[in-house]
Design a protein around this motif. Structure first.
Motif, mmCIF file in Angstrom:
data_model
loop_
_atom_site.group_PDB
_atom_site.id
_atom_site.type_symbol
_atom_site.label_atom_id
_atom_site.label_comp_id
_atom_site.label_asym_id
_atom_site.label_seq_id
_atom_site.Cartn_x
_atom_site.Cartn_y
_atom_site.Cartn_z
ATOM 1 N N TRP A 63 0.914 0.105 6.790
ATOM 2 C CA TRP A 63 -0.048 -0.242 6.732
ATOM 3 C C TRP A 63 -0.416 0.544 5.706
ATOM 4 O O TRP A 63 -1.342 0.819 4.697
ATOM 5 C CB TRP A 63 -0.581 -0.428 7.950
ATOM 6 C CG TRP A 63 -1.970 -0.371 7.856
ATOM 7 C CD1 TRP A 63 -3.187 -1.141 7.315
ATOM 8 C CD2 TRP A 63 -3.241 0.483 8.241
ATOM 9 N NE1 TRP A 63 -4.433 -1.057 6.719
ATOM 10 C CE2 TRP A 63 -4.360 0.084 7.782
ATOM 11 C CE3 TRP A 63 -3.263 1.678 8.643
ATOM 12 C CZ2 TRP A 63 -5.621 0.837 8.321
ATOM 13 C CZ3 TRP A 63 -4.628 2.448 8.369
ATOM 14 C CH2 TRP A 63 -5.949 2.278 8.364
ATOM 15 N N ASN A 66 0.629 1.156 1.948
ATOM 16 C CA ASN A 66 0.022 -0.698 1.604
ATOM 17 C C ASN A 66 -0.923 0.517 0.587
ATOM 18 O O ASN A 66 -1.311 -0.204 0.090
ATOM 19 C CB ASN A 66 -0.135 -1.603 2.639
ATOM 20 C CG ASN A 66 -0.190 -2.732 1.418
ATOM 21 O OD1 ASN A 66 0.394 -3.480 1.529
ATOM 22 N ND2 ASN A 66 -0.775 -3.826 2.322
ATOM 23 N N LYS A 70 -2.285 0.956 -2.403
ATOM 24 C CA LYS A 70 -4.120 0.629 -3.679
ATOM 25 C C LYS A 70 -4.041 1.795 -4.489
ATOM 26 O O LYS A 70 -4.769 1.119 -5.477
ATOM 27 C CB LYS A 70 -4.707 -0.329 -2.655
ATOM 28 C CG LYS A 70 -3.684 -1.414 -1.797
ATOM 29 C CD LYS A 70 -4.556 -2.358 -1.084
ATOM 30 C CE LYS A 70 -4.168 -3.962 -0.564
ATOM 31 N NZ LYS A 70 -5.164 -4.468 0.806
ATOM 32 N N TRP A 146 8.939 -7.433 -1.602
ATOM 33 C CA TRP A 146 7.473 -7.187 -1.964
ATOM 34 C C TRP A 146 7.160 -7.417 -3.064
ATOM 35 O O TRP A 146 5.967 -7.827 -3.091
ATOM 36 C CB TRP A 146 8.046 -5.798 -1.253
ATOM 37 C CG TRP A 146 6.318 -4.651 -1.988
ATOM 38 C CD1 TRP A 146 5.225 -4.516 -1.633
ATOM 39 C CD2 TRP A 146 6.337 -3.678 -3.021
ATOM 40 N NE1 TRP A 146 4.434 -3.737 -1.320
ATOM 41 C CE2 TRP A 146 5.508 -3.215 -3.117
ATOM 42 C CE3 TRP A 146 6.937 -3.630 -4.217
ATOM 43 C CZ2 TRP A 146 4.620 -2.646 -4.183
ATOM 44 C CZ3 TRP A 146 7.265 -3.323 -5.038
ATOM 45 C CH2 TRP A 146 5.461 -2.569 -5.374
ATOM 46 N N ASN A 152 2.712 -6.539 -1.453
ATOM 47 C CA ASN A 152 1.810 -6.336 0.065
ATOM 48 C C ASN A 152 3.025 -5.187 1.403
ATOM 49 O O ASN A 152 3.643 -6.371 1.730
ATOM 50 C CB ASN A 152 0.947 -7.360 0.278
ATOM 51 C CG ASN A 152 1.068 -7.359 1.767
ATOM 52 O OD1 ASN A 152 0.814 -6.621 2.135
ATOM 53 N ND2 ASN A 152 0.699 -8.580 2.625
ATOM 54 N N PHE A 153 2.666 -5.211 1.262
ATOM 55 C CA PHE A 153 3.730 -3.956 2.611
ATOM 56 C C PHE A 153 3.215 -4.491 3.632
ATOM 57 O O PHE A 153 4.773 -4.031 4.492
ATOM 58 C CB PHE A 153 3.897 -2.428 2.666
ATOM 59 C CG PHE A 153 4.182 -1.673 0.948
ATOM 60 C CD1 PHE A 153 5.601 -0.963 1.039
ATOM 61 C CD2 PHE A 153 3.356 -1.413 -0.122
ATOM 62 C CE1 PHE A 153 5.361 -0.620 -0.223
ATOM 63 C CE2 PHE A 153 3.509 -1.094 -1.126
ATOM 64 C CZ PHE A 153 5.017 -0.513 -0.766
#
Length: 238
Positions: A63, A66, A70, A146, A152-153
């Motif tokens: 999370w 991720n 970004k 991925w 998206n991890f």
């Protein structure tokens, strides 16, 4: 004679490098074998909670990475730099997954060297070589998945990957660290082995190549499961 000595020296350097990457400790780095208490309900609960905690820590890491990735994209770095950063993360996440576990996951050859093994059992130095090869395949397959999942991890297939890694690390605690060979039998079958096939299937649904890259891990874990069963039978230890 000199050629043989040089070859032996080079082989030792390669094996030492592999051990360093995989975190396998030498005997002199490990304390004398500790006596662990008999297996009971409390100990089983510790294994379960330790595994769940590791899954939680690893999922939290996915999370966080991720969010970080970004933010990284906003800097408009070269694609190659982004690829290197993500690849390094997957290498660390895959090969050093045990760092997320609250259980003792010391890697050593102590248990394997001390037990009675079947005649067909591979020598101890084979295991780090095989595992690092499997680790490379896991890294590549996870990176490809991925990519397919829009970078998206925190996608479900990658969370399943964390579960597979955590189950393997818990098995390592039970077998390699604590020497509970009887318990190691159902754990290796229900844990790492079964989850490897689930992972291969799930990755294969996303990208067939990724699923096939996991398949060698399935084969190796089948061999490892038979070996664990044989070691338990030969040593008669719970």
């Amino acid at each position: 004679m000199n050629n043989n000595s040089n070859l032996s020296s080079n082989n030792n350097k390669i094996l030492n490098t592999i051990d360093t990457v995989m975190g396998v400790k030498e005997e002199k780095e490990i304390n004398q074998q500790q006596e662990y208490p008999p297996l009971n309900g409390q100990k089983l609960l510790i294994y379960v909670m330790g595994t769940l905690a590791q899954i939680g820590f690893m999922t939290l890491t996915l999370w966080l990475i991720n969010l970080g990735f970004k933010q990284l994209l906003e800097y408009n770095l070269d694609v190659r730099i982004n690829t290197i950063i993500v690849s390094l993360f997957w290498i660390f996440f895959t090969i050093r997954s045990r760092l997320f576990s609250p259980l003792d996951n010391t890697r050593s050859r102590r248990q394997y060297d001390q037990v009675i093994r079947p005649k067909w059992a591979p020598p101890a130095f084979v295991f780090p070589i095989v595992w690092i090869s499997i680790g490379v395949l896991r890294v590549v397959s996870s990176y490809l998945v991925w990519q397919e999942l829009n970078q998206n991890f925190l996608a479900l297939p990658l969370i399943i990957f964390t579960i597979h890694l955590a189950l393997g690390d818990t098995w390592n605690t039970i077998f390699t660290v604590e020497g509970r060979y009887g318990l190691a039998v159902p754990v290796v079958i229900i844990g790492p082995l079964l989850s490897s096939f689930v992972l291969a299937y799930v990755y294969g649904q996303i990208l067939p190549l990724a699923g096939w890259l996991i398949f060698p891990s399935c084969i190796w874990l089948m061999v490892a499961s038979v070996l664990v069963i044989n070691i338990w039978q030969l040593n008669q230890k719970d």
